[in-house]
Write a protein that holds these residues in place. Structure first.
Motif, PDB file in Angstrom:
ATOM      1  N   SER A  10       0.822  -1.211   0.000  1.00  0.00           N
ATOM      2  CA  SER A  10       0.000   0.000   0.000  1.00  0.00           C
ATOM      3  C   SER A  10       0.853   1.257   0.000  1.00  0.00           C
ATOM      4  O   SER A  10       2.007   1.239   0.432  1.00  0.00           O
ATOM      5  N   ARG A  11       0.261   2.338  -0.466  1.00  0.00           N
ATOM      6  CA  ARG A  11       0.922   3.639  -0.498  1.00  0.00           C
ATOM      7  C   ARG A  11      -0.064   4.690  -0.005  1.00  0.00           C
ATOM      8  O   ARG A  11      -1.269   4.548  -0.154  1.00  0.00           O
ATOM      9  N   HIS A  52       6.693   4.328   2.115  1.00  0.00           N
ATOM     10  CA  HIS A  52       5.437   4.198   1.380  1.00  0.00           C
ATOM     11  C   HIS A  52       4.472   5.346   1.663  1.00  0.00           C
ATOM     12  O   HIS A  52       3.354   5.348   1.160  1.00  0.00           O
ATOM     13  N   SER A  54       4.142   9.343   1.250  1.00  0.00           N
ATOM     14  CA  SER A  54       4.700  10.558   0.645  1.00  0.00           C
ATOM     15  C   SER A  54       3.966  11.770   1.197  1.00  0.00           C
ATOM     16  O   SER A  54       2.744  11.778   1.282  1.00  0.00           O
ATOM     17  N   ALA A  72       2.624   6.872  -6.495  1.00  0.00           N
ATOM     18  CA  ALA A  72       2.090   5.968  -5.471  1.00  0.00           C
ATOM     19  C   ALA A  72       1.182   4.918  -6.105  1.00  0.00           C
ATOM     20  O   ALA A  72       1.261   3.730  -5.765  1.00  0.00           O
ATOM     21  N   GLU A  75       3.317   2.377  -7.992  1.00  0.00           N
ATOM     22  CA  GLU A  75       4.041   1.480  -7.088  1.00  0.00           C
ATOM     23  C   GLU A  75       3.106   0.479  -6.425  1.00  0.00           C
ATOM     24  O   GLU A  75       3.490  -0.655  -6.172  1.00  0.00           O
ATOM     25  N   ALA A  76       1.888   0.886  -6.133  1.00  0.00           N
ATOM     26  CA  ALA A  76       0.945  -0.001  -5.456  1.00  0.00           C
ATOM     27  C   ALA A  76       0.365  -1.029  -6.417  1.00  0.00           C
ATOM     28  O   ALA A  76       0.174  -2.187  -6.060  1.00  0.00           O
ATOM     29  N   ALA A  84      -4.335   2.644  -2.377  1.00  0.00           N
ATOM     30  CA  ALA A  84      -3.444   3.757  -2.664  1.00  0.00           C
ATOM     31  C   ALA A  84      -4.216   4.973  -2.181  1.00  0.00           C
ATOM     32  O   ALA A  84      -5.125   5.454  -2.846  1.00  0.00           O
TER      33      ALA A  84
END
Length: 94
Positions: A10-11, A52, A54, A72, A75-76, A84
């Motif tokens: 997760s982000r 993770h 920001s 994000a 990446e997720a 996210a």
């Protein structure tokens, strides 16, 4: 029964503005961004890895915030994440 998202996949993106050219400054926004980031990475919340989460504080342009959200999400997604999250601090009142 609810299942929490996988912290490793997760982000979170936190966005806030505390400095304004023509309005009263909001220093509490900075404190809130740091506090919320701490909660998201802490043991009593999602326990996300610090990298993770920001924090986009006082973005000079909307593109900086959008870029962080896109990163994000990118990446997720490869990890199959269902989470996210984006949070923002909006100035209210008159």
């Amino acid at each position: 029964m609810s299942v929490l998202p996988d912290p490793g996949a997760s982000r979170a993106v936190l966005i806030g503005t505390s400095r304004y050219r023509h309005l009263r400054q909001l220093p509490a926004v900075s404190n809130n961004l740091r506090a919320l980031a701490g909660l998201l990475t802490g043991p009593v919340s999602l326990h996300l890895p610090a990298q993770h989460v920001s924090v986009v504080e006082n973005p000079a342009a909307g593109q900086s915030a959008v870029g962080a959200v896109r990163q994000a999400a990118a990446e997720a997604t490869p990890h199959g994440s269902d989470s996210a999250d984006v949070g923002g601090s909006v100035r209210g009142g008159y």
